[in-house]
Design an enzyme around this catalytic site. Structure first.
Site, PDB file in Angstrom:
ATOM      1  N   ASN A  48      27.441   4.491 -42.238  1.00 37.23           N
ATOM      2  CA  ASN A  48      28.175   3.558 -41.389  1.00 37.23           C
ATOM      3  C   ASN A  48      28.293   2.210 -42.088  1.00 37.23           C
ATOM      4  OD1 ASN A  48      25.357   3.516 -40.848  1.00 37.23           O
ATOM      5  ND2 ASN A  48      25.663   2.427 -38.937  1.00 37.23           N
ATOM      6  N   GLU A  50      29.279  -1.510 -41.080  1.00 37.46           N
ATOM      7  CA  GLU A  50      29.563  -2.436 -39.979  1.00 37.46           C
ATOM      8  C   GLU A  50      30.232  -3.697 -40.492  1.00 37.46           C
ATOM      9  OE1 GLU A  50      25.889  -2.973 -37.820  1.00 37.46           O
ATOM     10  OE2 GLU A  50      25.986  -0.921 -37.030  1.00 37.46           O
ATOM     11  N   CYS A  59      32.080   4.547 -38.597  1.00 38.08           N
ATOM     12  CA  CYS A  59      30.932   5.464 -38.546  1.00 38.08           C
ATOM     13  C   CYS A  59      30.754   6.230 -39.857  1.00 38.08           C
ATOM     14  CB  CYS A  59      31.129   6.495 -37.438  1.00 38.08           C
ATOM     15  SG  CYS A  59      31.084   5.835 -35.779  1.00 38.08           S
ATOM     16  N   GLU A  61      30.232   9.440 -40.265  1.00 38.79           N
ATOM     17  CA  GLU A  61      30.946  10.722 -40.307  1.00 38.79           C
ATOM     18  C   GLU A  61      32.389  10.526 -40.761  1.00 38.79           C
ATOM     19  OE1 GLU A  61      29.140   9.433 -37.895  1.00 38.79           O
ATOM     20  OE2 GLU A  61      28.135  10.946 -36.673  1.00 38.79           O
ATOM     21  N   CYS A  92      29.647  10.471 -32.459  1.00 41.62           N
ATOM     22  CA  CYS A  92      30.356   9.872 -31.324  1.00 41.62           C
ATOM     23  C   CYS A  92      31.687  10.602 -31.089  1.00 41.62           C
ATOM     24  CB  CYS A  92      30.603   8.383 -31.580  1.00 41.62           C
ATOM     25  SG  CYS A  92      31.941   8.051 -32.731  1.00 41.62           S
ATOM     26  N   CYS A  95      34.433  10.328 -33.823  1.00 44.62           N
ATOM     27  CA  CYS A  95      34.171  11.164 -35.011  1.00 44.62           C
ATOM     28  C   CYS A  95      34.410  12.640 -34.707  1.00 44.62           C
ATOM     29  CB  CYS A  95      32.749  10.934 -35.503  1.00 44.62           C
ATOM     30  SG  CYS A  95      32.539   9.282 -36.192  1.00 44.62           S
TER      31      CYS A  95
HETATM   32  N1  THU Z   1      27.556   5.293 -35.664  1.00 40.30           N
HETATM   33  C1  THU Z   1      27.846   6.236 -36.614  1.00 40.30           C
HETATM   34  O1  THU Z   1      27.807   5.961 -37.812  1.00 40.30           O
HETATM   35  N2  THU Z   1      28.159   7.485 -36.201  1.00 40.30           N
HETATM   36  C2  THU Z   1      28.281   7.866 -34.900  1.00 40.30           C
HETATM   37  O2  THU Z   1      28.660   8.997 -34.631  1.00 40.30           O
HETATM   38  C3  THU Z   1      27.963   6.919 -33.840  1.00 40.30           C
HETATM   39  C4  THU Z   1      27.556   5.560 -34.238  1.00 40.30           C
HETATM   40  C5  THU Z   1      27.245   3.950 -36.098  1.00 40.30           C
HETATM   41  C6  THU Z   1      28.237   2.898 -35.655  1.00 40.30           C
HETATM   42  C7  THU Z   1      27.388   1.656 -35.690  1.00 40.30           C
HETATM   43  O3  THU Z   1      27.398   1.139 -37.007  1.00 40.30           O
HETATM   44  C8  THU Z   1      25.995   2.144 -35.370  1.00 40.30           C
HETATM   45  O4  THU Z   1      26.012   3.542 -35.554  1.00 40.30           O
HETATM   46  C9  THU Z   1      25.523   1.838 -33.982  1.00 40.30           C
HETATM   47  O5  THU Z   1      26.409   2.277 -33.018  1.00 40.30           O
END
Ligand code: THU
Length: 133
Positions: A48, A50, A59, A61, A92, A95
């Site tokens: 991920n 940010e 994310c 994925e 999530c 994804c």
């Molecule tokens: N996140 C992912 O990388 N994958 C997911 O399927 C859900 C959430 C990340 C997004 C964000 O950077 C952190 O997790 C917290 O939500």
């Protein structure tokens, strides 16, 4: 039910663990690593990423999918996702929908660095996806 990972799956999980360590998650502090295995036995990773503008975050994925696509690969046979949680977190909704774009179904391993592995599938996680055809 939750059968032992194969050698290829163990390698995929190790790749996702390593990718997770490179996550850029200074805001949520929640690092995620993902690794996709292709039909040709190649592995594409994502973490991920940010952003200070939170909505610009991506994310793990979806970054793994982007990395595979950029390399010309879209036939996926496994996905490993690594989070710090117990039990390990599932991808999530965004994804899940992005994965459905490339495979109707896909075995998914939800993992954490402690070694827990929960097997699921894309169809189980996204049984009724948005489709235009
Ligand atoms: N996140 C992912 O990388 N994958 C997911 O399927 C859900 C959430 C990340 C997004 C964000 O950077 C952190 O997790 C917290 O939500």
């Amino acid at each position: 039910m939750n059968q032992k990972p194969t050698k290829a799956e163990q390698e995929l999980i190790a790749a996702a663990v390593q990718a997770r360590e490179r996550a850029h998650a200074p805001y949520s502090k929640f690092k995620v690593g993902a690794a996709l295995l292709t039909e040709g036995k190649n592995v594409y990773i994502g973490c991920n990423v940010e952003n200070a503008s939170y909505g610009a975050s991506v994310c793990a994925e979806r970054n793994a999918v982007g990395n595979a696509l950029a390399a010309g690969e879209k036939k996926f046979t496994r996905l490993a996702v690594v989070t710090q949680t117990s039990p390990p977190s599932a991808p999530c909704g965004l994804c899940r929908q992005v994965l459905v774009e490339f495979c109707a179904d896909l075995p998914i391993l939800l993992c954490n660095p402690a070694g827990e592995i929960v097997r699921t599938t894309l169809r189980e996680l996204q049984p009724l996806p948005f489709q235009k055809f």
